[in-house]
Write a protein that holds these residues in place. Structure first.
Motif, PDB file in Angstrom:
ATOM      1  N   THR A  37      35.773  36.576  36.793  1.00 27.39           N
ATOM      2  CA  THR A  37      35.288  37.640  35.898  1.00 27.39           C
ATOM      3  C   THR A  37      36.522  38.196  35.189  1.00 27.39           C
ATOM      4  O   THR A  37      37.654  37.904  35.595  1.00 27.39           O
ATOM      5  CB  THR A  37      34.638  38.802  36.697  1.00 27.39           C
ATOM      6  OG1 THR A  37      35.658  39.396  37.527  1.00 27.39           O
ATOM      7  CG2 THR A  37      33.477  38.333  37.556  1.00 27.39           C
ATOM      8  N   GLY A  38      36.304  39.040  34.178  1.00 27.43           N
ATOM      9  CA  GLY A  38      37.445  39.655  33.500  1.00 27.43           C
ATOM     10  C   GLY A  38      38.286  40.464  34.484  1.00 27.43           C
ATOM     11  O   GLY A  38      39.515  40.324  34.551  1.00 27.43           O
ATOM     12  N   VAL A  39      37.595  41.295  35.276  1.00 25.18           N
ATOM     13  CA  VAL A  39      38.300  42.114  36.279  1.00 25.18           C
ATOM     14  C   VAL A  39      39.024  41.194  37.263  1.00 25.18           C
ATOM     15  O   VAL A  39      40.208  41.374  37.576  1.00 25.18           O
ATOM     16  CB  VAL A  39      37.292  43.012  37.048  1.00 25.18           C
ATOM     17  CG1 VAL A  39      37.931  43.658  38.269  1.00 25.18           C
ATOM     18  CG2 VAL A  39      36.711  44.078  36.122  1.00 25.18           C
ATOM     19  N   GLY A  40      38.314  40.182  37.731  1.00 29.36           N
ATOM     20  CA  GLY A  40      38.861  39.285  38.756  1.00 29.36           C
ATOM     21  C   GLY A  40      40.066  38.498  38.271  1.00 29.36           C
ATOM     22  O   GLY A  40      41.033  38.304  39.015  1.00 29.36           O
ATOM     23  N   GLU A  41      40.028  38.038  37.014  1.00 31.09           N
ATOM     24  CA  GLU A  41      41.168  37.255  36.505  1.00 31.09           C
ATOM     25  C   GLU A  41      42.403  38.147  36.343  1.00 31.09           C
ATOM     26  O   GLU A  41      43.528  37.713  36.594  1.00 31.09           O
ATOM     27  CB  GLU A  41      40.814  36.548  35.189  1.00 31.09           C
ATOM     28  CG  GLU A  41      39.805  35.391  35.344  1.00 31.09           C
ATOM     29  CD  GLU A  41      40.285  34.225  36.229  1.00 31.09           C
ATOM     30  OE1 GLU A  41      41.489  33.924  36.261  1.00 31.09           O
ATOM     31  OE2 GLU A  41      39.429  33.619  36.912  1.00 31.09           O
ATOM     32  N   LEU A  64      42.846  44.476  46.773  1.00 31.65           N
ATOM     33  CA  LEU A  64      42.749  43.784  45.484  1.00 31.65           C
ATOM     34  C   LEU A  64      41.896  42.518  45.615  1.00 31.65           C
ATOM     35  O   LEU A  64      41.057  42.237  44.747  1.00 31.65           O
ATOM     36  CB  LEU A  64      44.137  43.465  44.937  1.00 31.65           C
ATOM     37  CG  LEU A  64      44.887  44.680  44.397  1.00 31.65           C
ATOM     38  CD1 LEU A  64      46.352  44.332  44.087  1.00 31.65           C
ATOM     39  CD2 LEU A  64      44.214  45.237  43.136  1.00 31.65           C
ATOM     40  N   TYR A  65      42.118  41.743  46.672  1.00 33.52           N
ATOM     41  CA  TYR A  65      41.274  40.540  46.848  1.00 33.52           C
ATOM     42  C   TYR A  65      39.801  40.943  46.960  1.00 33.52           C
ATOM     43  O   TYR A  65      38.919  40.301  46.386  1.00 33.52           O
ATOM     44  CB  TYR A  65      41.700  39.740  48.089  1.00 33.52           C
ATOM     45  CG  TYR A  65      42.851  38.786  47.827  1.00 33.52           C
ATOM     46  CD1 TYR A  65      42.683  37.668  47.007  1.00 33.52           C
ATOM     47  CD2 TYR A  65      44.100  38.992  48.397  1.00 33.52           C
ATOM     48  CE1 TYR A  65      43.735  36.789  46.756  1.00 33.52           C
ATOM     49  CE2 TYR A  65      45.159  38.115  48.160  1.00 33.52           C
ATOM     50  CZ  TYR A  65      44.964  37.015  47.332  1.00 33.52           C
ATOM     51  OH  TYR A  65      46.011  36.149  47.077  1.00 33.52           O
ATOM     52  N   ALA A  70      34.143  42.041  44.964  1.00 31.75           N
ATOM     53  CA  ALA A  70      33.057  42.988  44.694  1.00 31.75           C
ATOM     54  C   ALA A  70      32.530  42.782  43.272  1.00 31.75           C
ATOM     55  O   ALA A  70      31.322  42.858  43.019  1.00 31.75           O
ATOM     56  CB  ALA A  70      33.564  44.420  44.868  1.00 31.75           C
ATOM     57  N   GLN A  71      33.449  42.507  42.341  1.00 30.67           N
ATOM     58  CA  GLN A  71      33.046  42.327  40.943  1.00 30.67           C
ATOM     59  C   GLN A  71      32.266  41.027  40.736  1.00 30.67           C
ATOM     60  O   GLN A  71      31.219  41.004  40.104  1.00 30.67           O
ATOM     61  CB  GLN A  71      34.296  42.353  40.045  1.00 30.67           C
ATOM     62  CG  GLN A  71      33.974  42.366  38.572  1.00 30.67           C
ATOM     63  CD  GLN A  71      33.223  43.621  38.138  1.00 30.67           C
ATOM     64  OE1 GLN A  71      33.336  44.686  38.771  1.00 30.67           O
ATOM     65  NE2 GLN A  71      32.441  43.512  37.082  1.00 30.67           N
ATOM     66  N   ILE A  72      32.777  39.923  41.291  1.00 29.48           N
ATOM     67  CA  ILE A  72      32.108  38.639  41.034  1.00 29.48           C
ATOM     68  C   ILE A  72      30.735  38.588  41.717  1.00 29.48           C
ATOM     69  O   ILE A  72      29.800  37.981  41.178  1.00 29.48           O
ATOM     70  CB  ILE A  72      32.996  37.430  41.441  1.00 29.48           C
ATOM     71  CG1 ILE A  72      32.489  36.184  40.726  1.00 29.48           C
ATOM     72  CG2 ILE A  72      33.078  37.227  42.939  1.00 29.48           C
ATOM     73  CD1 ILE A  72      33.386  34.989  40.837  1.00 29.48           C
TER      74      ILE A  72
END
Ligand code: TMP
Length: 205
Positions: A37-41, A64-65, A70-72
């Motif tokens: 995801t944008g957040v994840g990348e 952070l991991y 949580a986002q994906i």
């Protein structure tokens, strides 16, 4: 079906994901963690490559991991599963247990609670752990071109603990986690994964 693949660096996960996807006759979405995801990348960059990530504490690393996860889960995995698609994840919550719990030695109870909060009950139906020796993983990583990332720069004892973490998980959750010898040839590893999936599908009807 929600499937995750786990293991040390260069254990063959990505190759097995590709082989699985090309054989499956269902609609399938493939993600990798951290990222997807944008957040994840953005978080992935900070975790693995950014200069700013260099002094990171183990606790911040854990958060952070799991933030990326949580986002994906909410942005990609849950909508795909709700739409009846299959999801295959190249790493998921067990990586956090093995790397931040077993290898970084953070309190396992906290790791599991935070993981649980991040995934909100979205658990893989099957998890394949490709087991390779740390020295095999290291040799394969060093044979690749490009710079080592922040985690790959850890020493062999770190990876011994990651592997121990995965072996412990396979014992704790034998129904979900299937340990596969990743030192074998690519085709027979694929066949073992395929067989286990066929058995699962038969079992759930
Ligand atoms: P990879 O996607 O190229 O395997 O890189 C991800 C790296 O991040 C790898 O070294 C494993 C590590 N990792 C953790 O330490 N904890 C986690 O929860 C996840 C998903 C990955």
């Amino acid at each position: 079906m929600f499937i995750s693949l786990e293991g040390l660096e260069a254990c063959g996960k990505s190759t097995q994901v590709e082989m699985l996807v090309s054989r499956l006759k269902v609609e399938v979405e493939v993600y990798r963690e951290p990222g997807g995801t944008g957040v994840g990348e953005a978080v992935r960059h900070l975790l693995l490559h950014a200069k700013e990530g260099e002094g990171m504490s183990a606790e911040a690393e854990l958060l952070l991991y799991t933030a990326s996860r949580a986002q994906i889960v909410r942005e990609k995995i849950l909508p795909a599963l709700k739409a009846g698609k299959w999801v295959i994840c190249d790493r998921y919550l067990d990586s956090t247990v093995a790397y931040q719990g077993a290898a970084r030695k953070l309190a396992m109870a906290a790791v599991k609670t935070i993981n649980g909060f991040a995934v909100g009950g979205v658990m893989p139906d099957k998890t394949f752990i490709l087991d390779v020796l740390p020295k095999t993983s290291r040799a394969r990583v060093l044979a690749r071109s490009g710079q080592l990332d922040r985690i790959e720069r850890e020493d062999l004892s770190f990876y011994e603990r990651v592997r121990d973490g995965y072996l412990a998980l396979a014992k704790e959750e034998p129904g979900r986690c299937i340990l596969i010898d990743g030192e074998g040839d690519i085709a027979s590893i694929h066949q073992k994964i395929w067989q286990a999936l066929e058995n699962t599908i038969k079992a759930i009807g």
